[in-house]
Scaffold this active site. Structure first.
Site: not given
Length: 269
Positions: A11, A35-36, A70-71, A122, A126, A149, A157
């Site tokens: 991320g 995961r990758r 993670l997010g 959201y 959290k 961020l 995005r």
């Protein structure tokens, strides 16, 4: 020397965090559970590619610090169920496994608006995560709450880009209590997390708001003398070299007349 585990290393913050940890003299070993595959490589870095649905104790080793980055977004997750898996279930499961392995410090990225009673979904997720992590009674828990961020993302995005451009203009105007709403660089959040791990509050649970994260920097080390003090400097040998040594008699004569009479105790005969 310390060891660290990073979960969510692909991320925006996680990518910067892994690089900073590998470059840090304080850390000798960094493990990224992802995961990758990562494009970044370093001699200190070990990469474990895992499915987060199948994580177990065997996937974790002891570490001084575990950084959870993670997010996701609702759009990327596709549903509330999948969103909660990434932003709530996985971090909680990872924290539980870390506790079993004796990890000393769990540092997690939450959100500025986290509140389990919020009307915003959201923020509510959290906030719920924060409360459940506190209930786990971890050795040490640090929660970081960044604002929007800023950084180079792998995917575009539109909403966040628009917010980023807007806040670049508004940031100087956000003062006092509004400082928490200023956008923050992902690299600064990563650096702040390391500062928290090394020099943060030594209490069971700490929460760091965005304005505080923006100010955290690594303390400067006191520079040591380039050259250690030599024995000659310490004991001032030059002073002794300058003094002329006393002359020694060439012949030592034993003078019996200088001896005193010695009385011997009869008991000792």
């Amino acid at each position: 020397m310390r060891s660290a585990i990073v979960v969510g290393a692909t991320g925006l913050v996680g990518t910067e965090l892994v690089k900073l940890l590998c470059e840090s003299d304080e850390y000798i070993s960094i493990t990224a559970i992802t995961r990758r595959k990562l494009e970044y490589e370093h001699p200190k870095l070990t990469i474990k590619i895992r499915s987060f649905d199948e994580l177990g104790e065997q996937d974790f080793d002891f570490a001084h610090d575990l950084y959870c980055c993670l997010g996701t977004t609702m759009k990327k997750a596709g549903s509330r169920h999948e969103f909660e898996k990434v932003d709530f279930e996985y971090p909680l499961q990872i924290a539980s496994l870390a506790k079993k392995k004796g990890v000393m410090h769990f540092i997690v990225i939450s959100a500025m608006s986290a509140n389990e009673k919020s009307s915003i979904y959201y923020s509510r997720v959290k906030g719920k995560l924060e409360q459940e992590l506190i209930k786990l009674d971890l050795s040490q828990l640090s929660i970081v709450r960044p604002s929007l961020l800023v950084g180079d993302r792998n995917e575009f995005r539109f909403g966040e880009k628009m917010g980023e451009y807007s806040l670049k203009v508004l940031n100087p105007l956000l003062i006092g209590p509004l400082k928490n709403f200023r956008s923050i660089e992902a690299k600064q959040v990563a650096q702040a997390m390391i500062v928290i791990a090394l020099h943060g509050k030594k209490i069971p649970v700490s929460i760091y708001e965005s304005s505080e994260l923006a100010k955290l920097e690594m303390p400067t080390k006191v520079q040591e003398d380039e050259e250690p003090i030599s024995r000659e400097q310490l004991f001032n040998w030059d002073k002794f070299k300058e003094e002329e040594p006393l002359p020694l008699d060439e012949e030592v004569v034993f003078d019996k007349s200088k001896l005193r009479d010695i009385k011997v105790d009869n008991d000792l005969k």
